[in-house]
Each structure stands twice: as C-alpha cells, then as structure tokens.
Design an enzyme around this catalytic site. Structure first.
Site, PDB file in Angstrom:
ATOM      1  N   HIS A 102       6.292  28.132 -12.577  1.00 18.12           N
ATOM      2  CA  HIS A 102       6.860  27.422 -13.473  1.00 18.12           C
ATOM      3  C   HIS A 102       7.252  25.933 -13.209  1.00 18.12           C
ATOM      4  CE1 HIS A 102       8.045  26.899 -17.778  1.00 18.12           C
ATOM      5  NE2 HIS A 102       8.772  26.061 -17.312  1.00 18.12           N
ATOM      6  N   THR A 105      14.054  17.894 -22.757  1.00 18.48           N
ATOM      7  CA  THR A 105      12.866  17.330 -23.442  1.00 18.48           C
ATOM      8  C   THR A 105      13.284  16.809 -24.580  1.00 18.48           C
ATOM      9  OG1 THR A 105      12.146  19.450 -22.269  1.00 18.48           O
ATOM     10  CG2 THR A 105      10.461  18.221 -23.810  1.00 18.48           C
ATOM     11  N   LYS A 149      13.999  13.161 -24.208  1.00 16.81           N
ATOM     12  CA  LYS A 149      12.998  12.188 -24.214  1.00 16.81           C
ATOM     13  C   LYS A 149      12.142  11.706 -25.328  1.00 16.81           C
ATOM     14  CE  LYS A 149      11.703  13.234 -19.396  1.00 16.81           C
ATOM     15  NZ  LYS A 149      11.408  11.960 -18.997  1.00 16.81           N
ATOM     16  N   SER A 195      -3.491  19.343   0.278  1.00 13.66           N
ATOM     17  CA  SER A 195      -3.611  18.183  -0.181  1.00 13.66           C
ATOM     18  C   SER A 195      -2.550  17.531  -1.015  1.00 13.66           C
ATOM     19  CB  SER A 195      -4.908  18.076  -0.859  1.00 13.66           C
ATOM     20  OG  SER A 195      -5.089  16.901  -1.995  1.00 13.66           O
ATOM     21  N   SER A 196      -2.149  18.550  -1.943  1.00 19.08           N
ATOM     22  CA  SER A 196      -0.860  18.158  -2.773  1.00 19.08           C
ATOM     23  C   SER A 196       0.480  17.821  -2.050  1.00 19.08           C
ATOM     24  CB  SER A 196      -0.652  19.273  -3.845  1.00 19.08           C
ATOM     25  OG  SER A 196      -1.832  19.779  -4.631  1.00 19.08           O
ATOM     26  N   GLU A 227       5.499  24.229 -11.389  1.00  8.71           N
ATOM     27  CA  GLU A 227       4.122  23.861 -11.598  1.00  8.71           C
ATOM     28  C   GLU A 227       3.763  23.141 -12.854  1.00  8.71           C
ATOM     29  OE1 GLU A 227       1.582  23.273  -9.452  1.00  8.71           O
ATOM     30  OE2 GLU A 227      -0.174  23.018 -10.913  1.00  8.71           O
ATOM     31  N   TRP A 253      -6.370  33.177 -13.680  1.00  2.00           N
ATOM     32  CA  TRP A 253      -5.997  32.080 -12.438  1.00  2.00           C
ATOM     33  C   TRP A 253      -4.777  32.370 -11.855  1.00  2.00           C
ATOM     34  CZ3 TRP A 253      -1.863  28.605 -11.805  1.00  2.00           C
ATOM     35  CH2 TRP A 253      -1.051  28.612 -12.943  1.00  2.00           C
ATOM     36  N   SER A 280       5.996   6.720 -21.086  1.00  2.00           N
ATOM     37  CA  SER A 280       7.028   5.829 -21.000  1.00  2.00           C
ATOM     38  C   SER A 280       6.748   4.506 -20.760  1.00  2.00           C
ATOM     39  CB  SER A 280       8.268   6.595 -20.013  1.00  2.00           C
ATOM     40  OG  SER A 280       8.667   7.802 -20.481  1.00  2.00           O
ATOM     41  N   ARG A 328      -5.665  37.328 -25.434  1.00  2.00           N
ATOM     42  CA  ARG A 328      -6.483  36.315 -24.714  1.00  2.00           C
ATOM     43  C   ARG A 328      -7.393  36.957 -23.410  1.00  2.00           C
ATOM     44  NH1 ARG A 328      -1.885  33.810 -20.507  1.00  2.00           N
ATOM     45  NH2 ARG A 328      -3.718  32.325 -19.916  1.00  2.00           N
ATOM     46  N   HIS A 368      10.345  34.062 -17.723  1.00  2.00           N
ATOM     47  CA  HIS A 368       9.837  34.002 -19.212  1.00  2.00           C
ATOM     48  C   HIS A 368       8.313  34.045 -19.299  1.00  2.00           C
ATOM     49  CE1 HIS A 368       9.635  29.522 -19.134  1.00  2.00           C
ATOM     50  NE2 HIS A 368       8.568  30.144 -18.864  1.00  2.00           N
ATOM     51  N   HIS A 369       7.669  34.251 -18.062  1.00  2.00           N
ATOM     52  CA  HIS A 369       6.480  34.528 -18.005  1.00  2.00           C
ATOM     53  C   HIS A 369       6.029  35.993 -17.920  1.00  2.00           C
ATOM     54  CE1 HIS A 369       4.789  30.229 -17.528  1.00  2.00           C
ATOM     55  NE2 HIS A 369       5.938  30.251 -16.871  1.00  2.00           N
ATOM     56  N   TYR A 425       5.552  21.865 -14.804  1.00  2.00           N
ATOM     57  CA  TYR A 425       6.491  20.356 -14.795  1.00  2.00           C
ATOM     58  C   TYR A 425       5.772  19.468 -13.990  1.00  2.00           C
ATOM     59  CZ  TYR A 425       9.469  22.876 -17.914  1.00  2.00           C
ATOM     60  OH  TYR A 425       9.584  23.500 -18.954  1.00  2.00           O
ATOM     61  N   ASP A 476       0.907  -1.385  -0.053  1.00  2.00           N
ATOM     62  CA  ASP A 476      -0.043   0.014  -0.028  1.00  2.00           C
ATOM     63  C   ASP A 476       1.201   1.059   0.127  1.00  2.00           C
ATOM     64  OD1 ASP A 476      -1.967   2.023   0.602  1.00  2.00           O
ATOM     65  OD2 ASP A 476      -3.200   0.243   1.248  1.00  2.00           O
TER      66      ASP A 476
END
Lengths: 204, 525
Positions: free
Chosen positions: B253, B328, B331, B169-170, B255, B142, B268, B450, B302-303, B257, B106
């Site tokens: 950021h 990336t 991958k 929770s997370s 987040e 958001w 995978s 947007r 960069h945001h 990922y 478990d």
C-alpha cells in the site's frame, strides 16, 4: 567505501541513519512473522484452535440447554498420497461436554509417508472457544504403505461460546511433511516414540 | 563542498564520449536522461504485454495465446510497468529537476546515483529473460501470492532476484534524494520554500526506505520457502499463506503512494504556471502529502478483505482507508482553487495536468467504493479493481509524467516541442484511455473476474470496446515518442523562462540547461 569517506560529515551522518533505517525495516519484515502468530494466538483469528486438558473440562459444567452442531471436513493436500475423511459428517454437542470424533486416513502409496494435519475452525469467533484435549493433529502421523488408520480428536466447545454461533466447522488439511522431518529415519514402528519430539504441540 | 569541488573538477577533464559517457557519468542530468529513457522503453515493453492481454480478451473464448502465457503477461505487465516504467520515470524527473529546483550543483551522492541507475537494466534483463525459461515467466500475478508462487518454476527465482535488484536501486535512489534535499539546498531555500515536487519526492523517498526492505524481506522468505525448506507460508511446517498477503501489502500500500505522490508534485508545478497564480494552500499541500504517507501504513488489509478477517478488522481498515480521501480531497480542492480565477491557458502540459486532476479523482472515487467492505466482497478481483487502479496509475502517474515531460522538455533540450502534435497526443491518449478503461468499471460490476483469459458471453461488447481503446492508446504513444525525438533534434528555440513567468529556480538557468548548473549556489529570497 571511498566515496563515502569523501562526504561531508553531515552527509555521512544522514547516510548512516538512512542505511540503518533500511536494515531495521528489513528486520521488521521478518519480525512481522512472529508478531503475526502472537496476534493470531491472542485473538483466535485464522481458525487456530486452543488446547486444554481433561481435568479442566471435567471441572466445567455442561450447558444442558444448548446444542451446537459441529461439522467435520478434511482433505489431503496435493503431495500427500492419502485418502482422508471424517467418519461422521456432523454431530450435535452440548457446550462443556467432552466429545470424541474420528477421521479415517489411508496411505494409497507403496511407501511410508509422514503427514501432519493443520486444523482450522470456522467461524473465526468460535475458534477461541473450541478446545482439544487430544488430537492426531498435535503430532506428525506416519502411515506405512497401504496402511489405514483411525485418528482421534477429543474436543470441547466451551460454554461461553457466543449465543450467535450454532454451527462450527472443524476442517483439517493434511500436508506431507517429509521435508520437515527428513533428518530422522521414517518408519511407522518408530512413530510412538517420536510423536512428541518433532513438533511439540506447536499450533495445534 | 566536496560534491561541488568534484563537479568542478570534472569540468577540466575531457568527458568520455559515446557509450562510455553514459556508463561512467555521475552528472544528475545525464542520469536523469538515462532513467527517463529507460522508463519510456519499459513503458513500451509493458504496453506490448498489455496489448497481448487485450488481444486475447477481444473475443470470448481462447484464440490468441494459451492461458498460461496470458497469466505470464498479466504478471509481467504489472511488474514492468510498476518497477520499470513508473518508479524509474519519477526517479528520472527527480534527478533532472531536484538539484535545479533547490539550487544544488548535483545530487549529493553522484557515484551512487550512477550505480542506482545501472543496476536497473540488469534487473530487467533478468526479469524479462525469465519468459524464456522452461515453463515460461512468472505467472502468479505481480503480487506473487504464496502458495502459487512457491510452486512456480525457475522464473520465480529470477523474478525474486530481479526484485531484490530493483529494490536496491530504489533504496539507493531514495537515500540520494533525502541527503540531497536535506544537505544541498541553496542558502535561503528553507524547507517550506521548496517547490512541491521536491516535497512530494522527499516524502516518497522516506516511504521507499520504509517499505522496499519489507518487500525484499518477503520475497526472501518466498525464496527460502522454495529452496531451503523453511515454512513461512507453508502450513505443513507451521506457516501461513495469508501471512504472505499481510507482509506483501504492508509494502504494497505505501508502494501505491510511492507511485502517485511524485505525480502530485509534478502537477502542482504545472497548474500554477498555466494559471498564472501561486499554488493555492501550499502548506496544506505539504501536510496532506505527509498525511497520505502516514495513513498508507495502516490500510494495507483493504487489499484482502475477503481472506476472512474479523468484523473489527474489516471496520478498522475500511474507515482508515476512507480517511485517506480527506488529505487527497484537500489536494484536489487546492488544485482547483489554484485554477479558480486564474488566467488559464491550455498548453499540452496544462491539458495533461487538468486531465490528471479530473481522471485521478474518478479513480479516487472508485477506490472509495472498493473501501466499503461489504461492497468489496462483490468487487474483489473483478475488472472494477482493474479499472480503479488504471485510473489512478495511468491517468494519475503516467499522464502526470507525460505532462511533466512536455513541461520541462524545452528546459532539457532547449527547443519547444511541437505544440500541435503535443495536443494531438494528449487528446488521442486521453480519449483512448477512457475508451479502454471506463467500460471495465461496468465489466467489474457485472462480475467479470480479472486475470482470466476467457469470459462469459454477456461481457463481449464492453471487452471489444476496451480492446479497441487499448490498441488506440498503445499506438498514440508512438506519437509521444515522435514528439520527444523531434523536440530533441530541433525546433523553435526555447527562452530561459520557457513559459510565462513560471516559478522556480529551474527557469533561471539557460535553456537547454547547461551540463553544470548552480556551481555557485543562488540566493533564495
């Protein structure tokens, strides 16, 4: 926690470390606040301008060969019932020369209001070379109902300002700061004695 | 082991039945199911909000909803999808699969596990009910940028508290995952023998522990700025609204990922099975995942290229962002190499996995375009950004979860899902997804901003196409729900292996997986 005490020691150790990491990162989030200010002060980012005194300015030679345009702008943020504008839109100054400029503020409401002007200088690379010896933004400003006041700023553009900068814009946003100084009774009469006490020269 | 004893202990008592079984359960499979169902529900709720947005944007002008409600929808759609659909969905997969993949009976902390889940329905009840307050729900986007979020009504406070609860929770879930992986692996299951899904989740859990507290911190600052006269983000008191963006994206950021790494893990697992080859470059996959996680901490600005950064800062964040393309790319090449000369078959999970590799790469490339600072000044806050993050989040995270659901459904339920309907769902989903989001690239490049309910007439055609695609995409998910329900209720009996010689301990237990698995740890060679 009873559940935790039943855990094998290896689990308990790991949980303890992870929980510690969570609290450390929560603290780190708040630590970013002073770090951010320090970073901006060092680099002059964010248009934060510096302070100097008139003796230093007098000791600095004036660069007679160069003229820099300084533009003035200003606005009263929402929530501050003032009219606020520069007396002149722009002037030509020589680097190293102490210069005086004025703004006009008028309280359009029927009560005494306290506000504070937050300066910003663009372009960012000029901010570190734009210094003030005197400014209405150093302290809280009190205006009685209907009162009009001329507000002074004395500044110097340092001679070592990069050659690429020909125009500097000095902008003030005036904010209502009643809620930050409300512990003291606000009257225009008290203004002079209170000036330096509320926000002693912070981030001018 | 105490947890093994506890699990064993459970067996001799009658389980509570009905609703109480689900409220009191500490079984990782039950909790995994709860998480997955919760995620699916939130996916539908968030999807409905997206349809409100697309309905309004079907035509220029204002016709369906008023602009303030439109803003609430864009805000809520993102919050619900990110914190309600994607994050809990991956925790659901982790709960179901991690113990079975590493040969543990478990999760390490079963009661905490129960609590981590049951916080969520309360958090989202609070978040969603903020729509009913005077002034409506949060409408600041958001990202809750100050000073707009400081000016909002009571709904912002409810959102802040909801975010605190989701964060708790997370974080609890992440602690559970790390302790389970470090301390409960079967004998012989060394770290570098763990399936890649376990690895990606381990790294994701560390990211969660590092950044969810920062999010909690920054929304707490918002709360005190709103109510307790602090001035973190208020220049009048010496604060700075730009600082909100820095702290927020320091969370934000990593987040993104958190939202994609477990998806990488799932595909995978899927690709080797249907290529009938082991995963190509396992070690580089692990290193690439760790590399992405590390880089995620040094790219946040960069945001916010357009806030007025010095050149040096813009260059640093541009190059560090572009650097992420390296791990990336490793991958993507590894997935393609795994398929290279494999005996491929194209069952539904494999279709989803291949689509993820293909479409996520498109999202990755548009990300590279956004990373170019001077170009970003043009693209910032346009539909190009919207197209970009839906290509990585929908055709990355969400479609990987759908593929994972088809892949493991036979193990969960003991029945094969309806392959024909599964494939139909795949094609409907993928075609409509592209119809919805591909035109948004063009809209963005042409300058459509947007988060605005109206647009200039020249944007009409692409918006019509996008809206039609969105309704098709939404409806095709009903087919997914039907396939899942049908599979739970019955169907062809699944074998224990389900697929042809799949790798992993989860395929050594019977289908459906019994309530308790690996009470005696297996030996891993």
């Amino acid at each position: 926690m009873t559940a935790a005490t039943q855990q094998p020691p290896a689990n308990r150790r790991l949980i303890f470390r992870l929980v510690l990491a969570v609290f450390a990162m929560f603290g780190f989030g708040f630590a970013l606040v002073p770090l951010y200010d320090v970073f901006c002060d060092i680099t002059g980012l964010n248009g934060k301008t510096g302070v100097t005194d008139s003796r230093t300015v007098e000791a600095t030679p004036i660069d007679k060969d160069r003229w820099v345009t300084v533009e003035f702008t200003g606005n009263a943020a929402s929530g501050l019932p003032w009219e606020f504008r520069p007396t002149v839109a722009k002037m030509e100054v020589q680097p190293g020369a102490l210069t005086r400029a004025t703004y006009i503020a008028r309280n359009t409401s029927n009560r005494t209001v306290v506000g504070r002007a937050i300066p910003s200088v663009t372009p960012g690379e000029a901010a570190a070379h734009f210094k003030k010896t005197e400014c209405f933004c150093f302290t809280e400003q009190y205006l009685d109902a209907g009162e009009t006041k001329e507000m002074t700023v004395q500044f110097v553009v340092e001679p070592d300002i990069p050659r690429s900068v020909n125009t500097i814009t000095l902008s003030y946003a005036f904010f209502n700061t009643e809620k930050f100084v409300k512990q003291k009774k606000i009257t225009a009469k008290q203004q002079d004695t209170k000036l330096e006490k509320t926000h002693p020269g912070k981030k001018s | 082991m105490a947890t093994a004893d506890a699990a064993h202990h459970d067996e001799h008592h009658a389980h509570p039945t009905g609703i109480l079984r689900w409220i009191t359960t500490t079984n990782h499979k039950d909790i995994g199911t709860l998480y997955l169902l919760f995620s699916l529900t939130m996916f539908m709720v968030g999807g409905l909000m997206a349809l409100v947005i697309r309905a309004e944007l079907f035509q220029p002008g204002l016709q369906v909803v008023d602009p303030h409600f439109f803003n609430q929808m864009t805000t809520m759609h993102a919050l619900v999808m990110i914190f309600g659909a994607v994050m809990p969905g991956f925790v659901g997969f982790a709960n179901w699969m991690l113990p079975m993949m590493i040969g543990a009976p478990d999760m390490a902390l079963p009661r905490l596990n129960n609590w981590s889940f049951w916080i969520l329905p309360f958090a989202f009840t609070m978040l969603l009910s903020s729509l009913l307050t005077a002034g409506g729900g949060p409408a600041s986007g958001w990202t809750l940028y100050a000073p707009l979020s400081i000016q909002g009504g009571m709904s912002v406070d409810m959102t802040i508290f909801a975010i605190h609860m989701m964060g708790v929770s997370s974080i609890l879930g992440a602690i559970n995952v790390i302790v389970t992986i470090f301390n409960m692996r079967a004998p012989g299951m060394t770290l570098l023998k763990m399936p890649l899904f376990v690895w990606t989740w381990l790294i994701t859990a560390f990211l969660l522990i590092a950044v969810m507290p920062v999010l909690a911190g920054v929304v707490t600052m918002l709360l005190t700025d709103r109510h307790f006269d602090t001035a973190f983000f208020n220049p009048a008191g010496g604060g700075d609204p730009v600082m909100f963006q820095h702290i927020f994206w320091f969370f934000g950021h990593p987040e993104v990922y958190i939202l994609i790494l477990p998806a990488f893990g799932i595909i995978s697992e899927i690709i080797p099975t249907f290529s009938r080859k082991p995963l190509f470059g396992y070690t580089t996959m692990v290193l690439a995942t760790a590399g992405i996680a590390f880089l995620s901490f040094i790219v946040w600005a960069h945001h916010m290229f357009t806030v007025g950064m010095p050149l040096a800062g813009e260059l640093f964040f541009m190059y560090s962002t572009m650097l992420i393309a390296v791990p990336t790319g490793v991958k993507v090449f590894n997935w393609v190499s795994t398929m290279w000369r494999g005996s491929l078959t194209f069952e539904t999970p494999m279709l989803f996995a291949i689509a993820v590799v293909f479409l996520f790469t498109i999202g990755g490339f548009s990300g590279l375009m956004l990373a170019i600072t001077p170009a970003d000044f043009q693209y910032h806050d346009t539909y190009f950004v919207v197209a970009h993050f839906h290509y990585v989040l929908f055709s990355g995270s969400i479609m990987a979860m759908m593929g994972g659901a088809y892949y493991w459904l036979p193990k969960w339920t003991g029945h094969m899902y309806d392959e024909k309907l599964g494939k139909t769902h795949f094609w409907l989903n993928t075609i409509f997804f592209n119809i919805t989001f591909f035109p948004q690239h063009f809209l963005g490049l042409a300058g459509m901003p947007r988060r605005i309910p109206d647009y200039a007439l020249q944007f009409t055609e692409f918006n019509v196409i996008s809206s039609i695609g969105a309704f098709g995409l939404g409806l095709s998910q009903l087919l997914f729900v039907y396939v899942v329900i049908k599979c739970v209720r019955g169907g062809e009996k699944a074998s224990d292996e389900v697929w042809e010689q799949p790798r992993g301990l989860e395929w050594t237990v019977p289908s459906p997986a019994p309530y308790h698995t690996f009470e005696t740890p297996p030996r891993v060679a």
